[in-house]
Design a protein around this motif. Structure first.
Motif, short mmCIF file in Angstrom:
data_model
loop_
_atom_site.label_atom_id
_atom_site.label_comp_id
_atom_site.label_asym_id
_atom_site.label_seq_id
_atom_site.Cartn_x
_atom_site.Cartn_y
_atom_site.Cartn_z
N GLU A 84 0.83 -1.21 0.00
CA GLU A 84 0.00 0.00 0.00
C GLU A 84 0.86 1.26 0.00
O GLU A 84 0.50 2.26 -0.62
CB GLU A 84 -0.95 -0.01 1.20
N LEU A 85 2.00 1.21 0.70
CA LEU A 85 2.91 2.36 0.68
C LEU A 85 3.44 2.60 -0.73
O LEU A 85 3.61 3.76 -1.16
CB LEU A 85 4.07 2.13 1.64
N LEU A 86 3.71 1.53 -1.44
CA LEU A 86 4.33 1.64 -2.76
C LEU A 86 3.31 1.84 -3.88
O LEU A 86 3.68 2.26 -4.98
CB LEU A 86 5.16 0.38 -3.03
N ARG A 87 2.04 1.59 -3.60
CA ARG A 87 1.02 1.63 -4.65
C ARG A 87 0.97 2.96 -5.43
O ARG A 87 0.81 2.93 -6.66
CB ARG A 87 -0.35 1.30 -4.05
N PRO A 88 1.12 4.11 -4.78
CA PRO A 88 1.09 5.36 -5.56
C PRO A 88 2.21 5.46 -6.60
O PRO A 88 2.12 6.28 -7.52
CB PRO A 88 1.25 6.45 -4.49
N TYR A 89 3.22 4.63 -6.45
CA TYR A 89 4.37 4.66 -7.36
C TYR A 89 4.33 3.50 -8.36
O TYR A 89 5.30 3.28 -9.08
CB TYR A 89 5.66 4.61 -6.56
N GLY A 90 3.19 2.79 -8.41
CA GLY A 90 3.10 1.61 -9.26
C GLY A 90 3.35 1.90 -10.72
O GLY A 90 4.12 1.20 -11.39
N LYS A 91 2.72 2.94 -11.26
CA LYS A 91 2.89 3.27 -12.68
C LYS A 91 4.32 3.69 -12.98
O LYS A 91 4.90 3.30 -14.00
CB LYS A 91 1.90 4.37 -13.08
N LEU A 101 4.94 -8.35 -4.39
CA LEU A 101 4.33 -7.07 -4.68
C LEU A 101 4.32 -6.74 -6.17
O LEU A 101 3.49 -5.96 -6.64
CB LEU A 101 5.06 -5.94 -3.93
N LEU A 102 5.22 -7.36 -6.93
CA LEU A 102 5.36 -7.03 -8.34
C LEU A 102 4.28 -7.65 -9.21
O LEU A 102 4.10 -7.26 -10.37
CB LEU A 102 6.73 -7.49 -8.85
N GLY A 103 3.54 -8.63 -8.67
CA GLY A 103 2.58 -9.37 -9.46
C GLY A 103 1.24 -8.68 -9.63
O GLY A 103 1.04 -7.53 -9.23
N ALA A 104 0.30 -9.42 -10.24
CA ALA A 104 -1.03 -8.86 -10.51
C ALA A 104 -1.90 -8.86 -9.28
O ALA A 104 -2.60 -7.87 -9.00
CB ALA A 104 -1.70 -9.66 -11.63
N LEU A 121 1.17 -4.58 -7.76
CA LEU A 121 1.62 -3.43 -8.54
C LEU A 121 1.48 -3.65 -10.04
O LEU A 121 1.56 -2.71 -10.82
CB LEU A 121 3.08 -3.11 -8.19
N GLY A 122 1.28 -4.90 -10.44
CA GLY A 122 1.00 -5.19 -11.83
C GLY A 122 2.18 -5.03 -12.76
O GLY A 122 2.00 -4.86 -13.97
N VAL A 123 3.39 -5.10 -12.21
CA VAL A 123 4.57 -5.01 -13.06
C VAL A 123 4.66 -6.22 -13.98
O VAL A 123 5.03 -6.11 -15.15
CB VAL A 123 5.84 -4.88 -12.20
N LEU A 124 4.30 -7.39 -13.45
CA LEU A 124 4.28 -8.63 -14.22
C LEU A 124 2.98 -9.37 -13.92
O LEU A 124 2.38 -9.17 -12.84
CB LEU A 124 5.49 -9.49 -13.86
#
Length: 240
Positions: free
Chosen positions: A70-77, A98-101, A114-117
């Motif tokens: 949740e802390l990192l979510r604003p930086y996901g994009k 955290l990097l997954g869908a 974070l939806g990176v992969l």
């Protein structure tokens, strides 16, 4: 050369001595003559993700990793953009999740990652524990580490360990562009000097730095060899 390493949430994600990964990165780069700044934010207000030459996050308990998400979510994009730009990243232990869908916790609640992969994570009520060893496409020697996780990962297309020769296959991790993530702890870069060399080579190459070689500790190389031989003996005993 000035190099900035962003060590995300070190107080929150600090299990298994994984801060040692950042320490060995810094020491090796300084030995090579570079000035290294480690930025270690523990709050979301101090995350300057776009200025980092490299991003690192260590392991934490499952509840803490969801809080870190949740802390990192604003930086996901922005994180996704940096991945595509080839910024080196290392995520160890539960930080990989955290990097997954999605992450499905033990209660069945689904959390968007974070939806990176596109991989998915499910927290099991049974922990996966034990030594792991396997072949890796970016090292000549086997990669070793310890798995203590309840995360069951599915959908990894490019694993860090192309073949797991000992232990649970859920310890395979991932390798995508310049992102290396592994549920294994150890700390991983200390136990596997060739992975350390790979990360530093990736970092310096991206910055356009010419260098002859990455200096690796003879003691670390010898320790790795001893570990590999011990694990190979375990495999032989099991198969005999």
């Amino acid at each position: 050369m000035n190099i900035t390493i962003l060590h995300l949430f070190p107080d929150l994600m600090n299990l298994y001595g994984d801060w040692g990964n950042v320490a060995i990165l810094r020491r090796t780069l300084e030995t090579m003559g570079h000035d290294v700044t480690v930025v270690s934010p523990n709050t979301v207000e101090n995350v300057y993700i776009e200025t980092a030459d490299m991003i690192y996050m260590g392991a934490g308990m499952e509840r803490r990793s969801l809080y870190a998400l949740e802390l990192l979510r604003p930086y996901g994009k922005m994180l996704q953009t940096l991945v595509e730009q080839g910024v080196p990243m290392v995520f160890c232990g539960t930080a990989m999740d955290l990097l997954g869908a999605t992450i499905t916790d033990e209660a069945g609640t689904v959390h968007d990652g974070l939806g990176v992969l596109p991989f998915t994570v499910t927290h099991s009520n049974r922990r996966l524990v034990g030594d792991v060893m396997g072949d890796c496409p970016v090292t000549d020697r086997s990669v070793v580490g310890y798995l203590n996780s309840c995360s069951v990962v599915t959908g990894i297309e490019t694993p860090l360990l192309s073949k797991v020769t000992l232990g649970n296959s859920h310890g395979a991790g991932l390798l995508h562009r310049n992102v290396m993530a592994s549920p294994l702890t150890g700390p991983l870069l200390v136990k596997n000097p060739e992975l350390l060399r790979y990360v530093i080579t990736t970092l310096l190459t991206r910055k356009g730095v010419h260098f002859e070689a990455v200096p690796l500790s003879e003691h670390a190389m010898a320790g790795h060899e001893i570990t590999v031989e011990a694990l190979k003996n375990r495999i032989s005993e099991k198969n005999s």
